[in-house]
Scaffold this motif. Structure first.
Motif, PDB file in Angstrom:
ATOM      1  N   VAL A   1       0.841  -1.211   0.000  1.00 39.49           N
ATOM      2  CA  VAL A   1       0.000   0.000   0.000  1.00 39.49           C
ATOM      3  C   VAL A   1       0.871   1.255   0.000  1.00 39.49           C
ATOM      4  CG1 VAL A   1      -1.651   1.337   1.347  1.00 39.49           C
ATOM      5  CG2 VAL A   1      -1.973  -1.120   1.074  1.00 39.49           C
ATOM      6  N   LEU A   2       1.901   1.264   0.857  1.00 43.93           N
ATOM      7  CA  LEU A   2       2.782   2.435   0.926  1.00 43.93           C
ATOM      8  C   LEU A   2       3.579   2.599  -0.362  1.00 43.93           C
ATOM      9  CD1 LEU A   2       4.071   2.135   4.604  1.00 43.93           C
ATOM     10  CD2 LEU A   2       2.510   3.850   3.693  1.00 43.93           C
ATOM     11  N   SER A   3       3.984   1.487  -0.969  1.00 48.33           N
ATOM     12  CA  SER A   3       4.724   1.564  -2.231  1.00 48.33           C
ATOM     13  C   SER A   3       3.851   2.167  -3.326  1.00 48.33           C
ATOM     14  CB  SER A   3       5.210   0.171  -2.652  1.00 48.33           C
ATOM     15  OG  SER A   3       6.117  -0.358  -1.705  1.00 48.33           O
TER      16      SER A   3
ATOM     17  N   GLU B   1       7.540   6.512   5.951  1.00 46.47           N
ATOM     18  CA  GLU B   1       6.674   5.433   6.428  1.00 46.47           C
ATOM     19  C   GLU B   1       7.031   4.118   5.762  1.00 46.47           C
ATOM     20  OE1 GLU B   1       2.447   6.143   6.626  1.00 46.47           O
ATOM     21  OE2 GLU B   1       2.762   8.291   6.565  1.00 46.47           O
ATOM     22  N   LEU B   2       7.307   4.162   4.454  1.00 44.40           N
ATOM     23  CA  LEU B   2       7.666   2.940   3.732  1.00 44.40           C
ATOM     24  C   LEU B   2       8.974   2.361   4.254  1.00 44.40           C
ATOM     25  CD1 LEU B   2       7.187   0.934   1.449  1.00 44.40           C
ATOM     26  CD2 LEU B   2       8.305   2.535  -0.120  1.00 44.40           C
ATOM     27  N   ASN B   3       9.943   3.210   4.524  1.00 42.64           N
ATOM     28  CA  ASN B   3      11.217   2.727   5.068  1.00 42.64           C
ATOM     29  C   ASN B   3      11.015   2.104   6.452  1.00 42.64           C
ATOM     30  OD1 ASN B   3      12.617   3.571   2.809  1.00 42.64           O
ATOM     31  ND2 ASN B   3      13.085   5.585   3.663  1.00 42.64           N
TER      32      ASN B   3
ATOM     33  N   ALA C   1      12.582  -0.510  13.487  1.00 43.61           N
ATOM     34  CA  ALA C   1      11.942   0.758  13.140  1.00 43.61           C
ATOM     35  C   ALA C   1      12.266   1.885  14.115  1.00 43.61           C
ATOM     36  CB  ALA C   1      10.434   0.580  13.061  1.00 43.61           C
ATOM     37  N   GLU C   2      13.374   1.778  14.830  1.00 47.00           N
ATOM     38  CA  GLU C   2      13.750   2.853  15.728  1.00 47.00           C
ATOM     39  C   GLU C   2      14.180   4.073  14.924  1.00 47.00           C
ATOM     40  OE1 GLU C   2      16.775   1.359  18.202  1.00 47.00           O
ATOM     41  OE2 GLU C   2      15.524  -0.171  19.163  1.00 47.00           O
TER      42      GLU C   2
ATOM     43  N   PRO D   1      19.243   8.738  13.208  1.00 49.89           N
ATOM     44  CA  PRO D   1      19.713  10.093  13.540  1.00 49.89           C
ATOM     45  C   PRO D   1      19.110  11.162  12.640  1.00 49.89           C
ATOM     46  CG  PRO D   1      21.532   8.527  13.609  1.00 49.89           C
ATOM     47  CD  PRO D   1      20.341   7.780  13.092  1.00 49.89           C
ATOM     48  N   GLU D   2      18.936  10.845  11.338  1.00 50.38           N
ATOM     49  CA  GLU D   2      18.351  11.835  10.441  1.00 50.38           C
ATOM     50  C   GLU D   2      16.920  12.171  10.852  1.00 50.38           C
ATOM     51  OE1 GLU D   2      21.555   9.634   8.348  1.00 50.38           O
ATOM     52  OE2 GLU D   2      19.815   9.088   9.550  1.00 50.38           O
ATOM     53  N   ASP D   3      16.162  11.143  11.275  1.00 43.36           N
ATOM     54  CA  ASP D   3      14.785  11.373  11.701  1.00 43.36           C
ATOM     55  C   ASP D   3      14.741  12.214  12.973  1.00 43.36           C
ATOM     56  OD1 ASP D   3      14.010   9.796   9.570  1.00 43.36           O
ATOM     57  OD2 ASP D   3      14.037   7.962  10.769  1.00 43.36           O
ATOM     58  N   LEU D   4      15.616  11.902  13.923  1.00 41.37           N
ATOM     59  CA  LEU D   4      15.658  12.666  15.160  1.00 41.37           C
ATOM     60  C   LEU D   4      16.055  14.117  14.898  1.00 41.37           C
ATOM     61  CD1 LEU D   4      17.410  10.040  17.473  1.00 41.37           C
ATOM     62  CD2 LEU D   4      14.980  10.632  17.402  1.00 41.37           C
TER      63      LEU D   4
END
Length: 262
Positions: free
Chosen positions: A121-123, A204-206, A215-216, A219-222
């Motif tokens: 679905v996400l793809s 979300e897909l990653n 799924a923690e 660093p880029e997300d933080l």
């Protein structure tokens, strides 16, 4: 599936429906005999083996018998008055004992892969958004190129006097530029919005591909979360002393003077 498979599947469903109807009737117990049970079990054995990648014969028989053993419990629920609840409970327990392991194996092997479904679905969403971004960006580039072309043409126009009425071709270009300006702004806003949604969907897909264990936050997300909320932080922390607050405000004033200096 062949036509024979369709026919036998329909027959197995018909036998099951007939068993339900017979058990619901007053003389339902006399309508079902040993032969009926054997034929129904054989039909369901065929259907399960054909539908579920050569389902084992023993498991198919277990499921067929389990279906028949569930029917008395179904009758007791539909017609509780006069029903033999003890026998219905015993048949239900036997159904779970006999067919439970086979059904459990079937479910574990053929259950829907929820993680894969979410990834699919996400793809699809990422692909749709990416196509939309490319489409809107193409429109934006065409509009922008036309506006630049018109603006350059007007800038290169040389004529005496400031009366545009004497130069209708230039005035038409100016009017066209004014018509293109809001269209360009709208397309730019759409591209920005779609791009942001595309980036969020890719994140979300990653996360879905990494799975719940991996799924923690990276660093880029933080860092992205920190940067997004940076301007919402208080300018001066409330737990600072008065001297520290004065020092902090002096630092702010110095930076302000530096940035606004001519």
């Amino acid at each position: 599936m062949t036509m024979l498979d369709y026919g036998l599947t329909a027959a197995a469903a018909l036998m099951l429906l007939f068993a339900v109807r017979a058990l619901m009737a007053k003389d339902g117990k006399n309508a079902l005999g040993c032969g009926f049970g054997v034929v129904t079990a054989l039909l369901w054995m065929w259907v399960l083996r054909r539908q579920l990648d050569e389902f084992p014969v023993a498991d198919a028989v277990r499921v067929g018998l389990g279906i028949l053993l569930v029917l008395p419990a179904a009758k007791a629920l539909a017609q509780p008055k006069g029903a033999n609840i003890v026998m219905a409970g015993i048949s239900l327990v036997l159904a779970f004992v006999i067919a439970g392991p086979a059904v459990s194996r079937v479910w574990s092997e053929h259950k829907p892969d929820l993680v894969r479904t979410r990834i699919e679905v996400l793809s699809d969403r990422v692909q749709d958004l990416d196509a939309a971004v490319q489409e809107r960006r193409s429109y934006l580039n065409q509009v922008k190129a036309k506006r630049i072309e018109l603006s350059t043409s007007v800038a290169q126009s040389q004529f005496q006097g400031a009366d545009l009425a004497d130069h209708p071709e230039v005035e038409r270009k100016l009017a066209a530029i004014l018509r293109l300006t809001p269209i360009e702004a709208q397309l730019a806003a759409e591209v920005e919005d779609l791009t942001a949604r595309l980036m969020d969907s890719r994140l979300e897909l990653n996360d879905a591909k990494r799975g719940p264990i991996d799924a923690e936050a990276e660093p880029e997300d933080l860092l992205r979360v920190y940067l997004d909320g940076l301007e919402d932080l208080p300018a001066i922390e409330v737990d600072l002393t008065e001297d520290e607050r004065l020092q902090k405000r002096a630092e702010h004033q110095l930076l302000f003077d530096t940035l606004t200096r001519d």
